[in-house]
Each structure stands twice: as C-alpha cells, then as structure tokens.
Design a protein around this motif. Structure first.
Motif, short mmCIF file in Angstrom:
data_model
loop_
_atom_site.label_atom_id
_atom_site.label_comp_id
_atom_site.label_asym_id
_atom_site.label_seq_id
_atom_site.Cartn_x
_atom_site.Cartn_y
_atom_site.Cartn_z
N ALA A 6 0.84 -1.20 0.00
CA ALA A 6 0.00 0.00 0.00
C ALA A 6 0.87 1.25 0.00
CB ALA A 6 -0.92 0.00 1.21
N LYS A 7 2.04 1.13 0.57
CA LYS A 7 2.93 2.28 0.67
C LYS A 7 3.47 2.69 -0.70
CE LYS A 7 6.95 3.99 3.14
NZ LYS A 7 7.93 3.68 4.19
N THR A 8 3.91 1.72 -1.49
CA THR A 8 4.50 2.04 -2.80
C THR A 8 3.52 1.84 -3.94
OG1 THR A 8 5.33 -0.20 -3.19
CG2 THR A 8 6.78 1.31 -1.97
N GLY A 9 2.42 1.13 -3.68
CA GLY A 9 1.45 0.84 -4.73
C GLY A 9 1.79 -0.41 -5.52
N TYR A 10 2.85 -1.10 -5.13
CA TYR A 10 3.28 -2.30 -5.85
C TYR A 10 2.18 -3.36 -5.84
CZ TYR A 10 5.97 -6.50 -6.95
OH TYR A 10 6.41 -7.66 -7.51
N ASN A 11 1.75 -3.78 -7.02
CA ASN A 11 0.76 -4.84 -7.23
C ASN A 11 -0.64 -4.53 -6.69
OD1 ASN A 11 2.05 -6.67 -8.84
ND2 ASN A 11 2.61 -8.08 -7.20
N VAL A 12 -0.89 -3.30 -6.29
CA VAL A 12 -2.23 -2.96 -5.79
C VAL A 12 -3.24 -3.04 -6.93
CG1 VAL A 12 -3.66 -1.14 -4.76
CG2 VAL A 12 -1.36 -1.60 -3.86
N ASP A 13 -2.89 -2.53 -8.11
CA ASP A 13 -3.78 -2.65 -9.26
C ASP A 13 -4.07 -4.11 -9.58
OD1 ASP A 13 -3.97 0.08 -9.55
OD2 ASP A 13 -2.54 0.20 -11.20
N LEU A 14 -3.04 -4.94 -9.53
CA LEU A 14 -3.21 -6.37 -9.79
C LEU A 14 -4.15 -7.00 -8.78
CD1 LEU A 14 -2.48 -8.94 -11.35
CD2 LEU A 14 -0.49 -9.19 -9.84
N LEU A 15 -4.04 -6.61 -7.53
CA LEU A 15 -4.92 -7.12 -6.49
C LEU A 15 -6.38 -6.82 -6.83
CD1 LEU A 15 -5.64 -8.18 -3.60
CD2 LEU A 15 -5.25 -5.85 -2.84
N PHE A 16 -6.69 -5.56 -7.15
CA PHE A 16 -8.07 -5.19 -7.45
C PHE A 16 -8.55 -5.80 -8.77
CE2 PHE A 16 -7.24 -2.03 -4.18
CZ PHE A 16 -8.40 -2.15 -3.43
N GLU A 17 -7.69 -5.92 -9.76
CA GLU A 17 -8.07 -6.56 -11.01
C GLU A 17 -8.40 -8.03 -10.78
OE1 GLU A 17 -4.85 -5.83 -13.72
OE2 GLU A 17 -5.20 -3.67 -13.70
N THR A 18 -7.62 -8.70 -9.95
CA THR A 18 -7.86 -10.11 -9.64
C THR A 18 -9.19 -10.28 -8.92
OG1 THR A 18 -5.48 -10.53 -9.51
CG2 THR A 18 -6.92 -12.16 -8.49
N LEU A 19 -9.43 -9.44 -7.92
CA LEU A 19 -10.70 -9.51 -7.21
C LEU A 19 -11.88 -9.22 -8.14
CD1 LEU A 19 -9.80 -7.76 -3.85
CD2 LEU A 19 -10.34 -10.16 -4.19
N PHE A 20 -11.72 -8.22 -8.98
CA PHE A 20 -12.76 -7.86 -9.94
C PHE A 20 -13.07 -9.03 -10.86
CE2 PHE A 20 -14.30 -5.82 -13.85
CZ PHE A 20 -15.27 -4.98 -13.34
N ASP A 21 -12.02 -9.67 -11.38
CA ASP A 21 -12.20 -10.81 -12.29
C ASP A 21 -12.90 -11.99 -11.61
OD1 ASP A 21 -11.01 -9.39 -14.33
OD2 ASP A 21 -9.05 -10.37 -14.13
N LEU A 22 -12.75 -12.11 -10.30
CA LEU A 22 -13.38 -13.20 -9.58
C LEU A 22 -14.80 -12.87 -9.16
CD1 LEU A 22 -10.43 -14.28 -7.28
CD2 LEU A 22 -11.39 -15.58 -9.17
N VAL A 23 -15.04 -11.65 -8.73
CA VAL A 23 -16.32 -11.28 -8.14
C VAL A 23 -17.39 -10.96 -9.19
CG1 VAL A 23 -17.47 -9.59 -6.67
CG2 VAL A 23 -15.27 -10.55 -5.98
N VAL A 24 -17.05 -10.22 -10.21
CA VAL A 24 -18.05 -9.80 -11.19
C VAL A 24 -18.76 -10.97 -11.86
CG1 VAL A 24 -18.39 -8.58 -13.38
CG2 VAL A 24 -17.08 -7.51 -11.56
N PRO A 25 -18.06 -12.01 -12.31
CA PRO A 25 -18.80 -13.15 -12.90
C PRO A 25 -19.77 -13.80 -11.92
CG PRO A 25 -16.49 -13.27 -13.50
CD PRO A 25 -16.62 -12.18 -12.48
N MET A 26 -19.42 -13.85 -10.63
CA MET A 26 -20.33 -14.43 -9.65
C MET A 26 -21.57 -13.56 -9.48
SD MET A 26 -17.98 -16.09 -6.64
CE MET A 26 -16.97 -14.66 -6.34
#
Length: 97
Positions: free
Chosen positions: A47-67
């Motif tokens: 959260a401090k540097t933003g490293y992989n934060v976009d990837l985290l939300f994209e992964t969650l989005f890809d999992l949750v939206v189809p459900m």
C-alpha cells in the motif's frame, strides 16, 4: 531529521499466505480443485509504494463480477412487463344485463 526509512522486511512469507489460503478453503469446505490455485491468489502487494495494488483489485474484480452476474441471471426478475398483457374481458353482471 533524516527522512529515509530503513527497508522493512516482508511481514508475511509466501508459504504462510498459501497455508492460510488453504486453511480458509478447508474451513469453507471448498475443494482446492474448484478454486483458483493458492499461487494465483497469494501475491505480494504494498500500500505504501502501490506495488501490485492494481493487480490485487483486477484479480478480485475478475473473480467477483462473474459471480454477481451469475446470481443476477439465476434469480427471478422483480419487474413485471404489463405491455404484453391483454386487458381482461368485460362481462356484464348484475341485474341490468
């Protein structure tokens, strides 16, 4: 006032994250074959540097939206289309027929 902070070591090791993921699957009574692999779901973020934060939300989005879409498709509609309904036939009743 030196503003340079020392490098902080990882607070969670990958092996510990994978073990927790598997423990949660077992608690939820889910089969590991039916869910994404632990290595896909456990990754380093900052959260401090933003490293992989976009990837985290994209992964969650890809999992949750189809459900969500599947649940919406499976439940009955809460609207009624009255434009295709025929008006009821009028019948004469009573003493004046």
């Amino acid at each position: 006032g030196d503003c340079v902070s020392p490098r902080v070591p990882k607070q969670v090791q990958l092996e510990d994250a994978v073990a927790l993921y598997k423990k949660i699957l077992k608690y939820k009574m889910l089969d590991e074959q039916d869910v994404p692999a632990a290595e896909q779901m456990c990754f380093e973020t900052s959260a401090k540097t933003g490293y992989n934060v976009d990837l985290l939300f994209e992964t969650l989005f890809d999992l949750v939206v189809p459900m969500i879409l599947q649940q919406r498709a499976e439940r009955p509609s809460h609207t009624v289309d009255i434009s295709s309904q025929k008006p009821p036939k009028r019948t004469r009743s009573g003493c004046c027929a």
